[in-house]
Design a protein around this motif. Structure first.
Motif, mmCIF file in Angstrom:
data_model
loop_
_atom_site.group_PDB
_atom_site.id
_atom_site.type_symbol
_atom_site.label_atom_id
_atom_site.label_comp_id
_atom_site.label_asym_id
_atom_site.label_seq_id
_atom_site.Cartn_x
_atom_site.Cartn_y
_atom_site.Cartn_z
ATOM 1 N N LEU A 22 12.149 31.563 -9.771
ATOM 2 C CA LEU A 22 12.437 30.206 -10.206
ATOM 3 C C LEU A 22 11.179 29.338 -10.237
ATOM 4 N N TYR A 23 10.470 29.274 -9.127
ATOM 5 C CA TYR A 23 9.307 28.389 -9.012
ATOM 6 C C TYR A 23 8.157 28.838 -9.899
ATOM 7 N N GLU A 24 7.815 30.114 -9.856
ATOM 8 C CA GLU A 24 6.716 30.612 -10.689
ATOM 9 C C GLU A 24 6.968 30.336 -12.159
ATOM 10 N N SER A 25 8.183 30.566 -12.618
ATOM 11 C CA SER A 25 8.517 30.407 -14.036
ATOM 12 C C SER A 25 8.393 28.961 -14.488
ATOM 13 N N ILE A 26 9.016 28.048 -13.755
ATOM 14 C CA ILE A 26 9.013 26.640 -14.154
ATOM 15 C C ILE A 26 7.623 26.036 -14.025
ATOM 16 N N GLU A 27 6.934 26.327 -12.928
ATOM 17 C CA GLU A 27 5.595 25.772 -12.741
ATOM 18 C C GLU A 27 4.610 26.330 -13.761
ATOM 19 N N ALA A 30 5.292 24.434 -17.013
ATOM 20 C CA ALA A 30 4.804 23.060 -16.858
ATOM 21 C C ALA A 30 3.276 23.019 -16.963
ATOM 22 N N LYS A 31 2.615 24.016 -16.419
ATOM 23 C CA LYS A 31 1.151 24.068 -16.514
ATOM 24 C C LYS A 31 0.714 24.370 -17.944
ATOM 25 N N ASP A 32 1.313 25.381 -18.554
ATOM 26 C CA ASP A 32 0.948 25.752 -19.919
ATOM 27 C C ASP A 32 1.162 24.611 -20.900
ATOM 28 N N GLU A 33 2.217 23.840 -20.690
ATOM 29 C CA GLU A 33 2.562 22.744 -21.601
ATOM 30 C C GLU A 33 2.014 21.382 -21.137
ATOM 31 N N VAL A 81 9.464 17.865 -11.573
ATOM 32 C CA VAL A 81 8.165 18.516 -11.523
ATOM 33 C C VAL A 81 7.100 17.426 -11.651
ATOM 34 N N TYR A 82 6.200 17.401 -10.676
ATOM 35 C CA TYR A 82 5.037 16.513 -10.658
ATOM 36 C C TYR A 82 3.866 17.353 -10.182
#
Length: 148
Positions: A22-27, A30-33, A81-82
């Motif tokens: 969950l965390y790796e995927s969303i973060e 968020a980083k890539d975008e 996400v921040y």
């Protein structure tokens, strides 16, 4: 209280697959975008999760009380996400259940997907905020710069 008013930006729709974190995927997305601020919604299934269900100890520093959720089971959640000084950080609370067992809390000890997890990230533009270390509690907390 701290607050700032922003507006909706991009909307990211994601499908996570069996076993993904969950965390790796969303973060990662968020980083890539370069999503600096966003609301996160999830629905689907957890294979397993290690969930904070409240503090085991409050003073002198907060010590989390973890409970293991053993699925497969259903899940729904809402979070944000921040970024901190290292990159995007997800903070999400979920309700995960299987049969008569339900665990509600923050799965920050890790959560892996069962079958599918649908994720929606709604970017919030115009808000200047970050996660900053709070010495009193020993955790990184949201800080919002007012008037931005």
């Amino acid at each position: 209280m701290e607050y700032s008013v922003g507006r909706c930006g991009r909307v990211v729709s994601m499908r996570l697959f069996e076993g993904e974190d969950l965390y790796e995927s969303i973060e990662s997305v968020a980083k890539d975008e370069n999503i600096r601020c966003g609301a996160v919604f999830v629905t689907g299934g957890f294979r397993k999760a290690k969930v904070v269900v409240g503090p085991e100890q409050e003073k002198p520093k907060i010590v989390p009380n973890f409970r293991n959720f053993v699925g497969p089971g259903e899940v729904l959640g809402v979070g944000t996400v921040y970024w901190d000084d290292e990159g995007p950080k997800l903070h999400i609370h979920t309700a995960a259940g299987r049969g008569e067992e339900t665990v509600v809390g923050c799965p920050r000890g890790g959560a892996s997907v069962f079958l599918i997890l649908e994720v929606t990230i709604i970017e919030i533009e115009g808000v200047k905020a970050s996660r900053e270390f709070d010495a009193e509690t020993g955790v990184k907390l949201l800080r919002i710069v007012q008037g931005e």
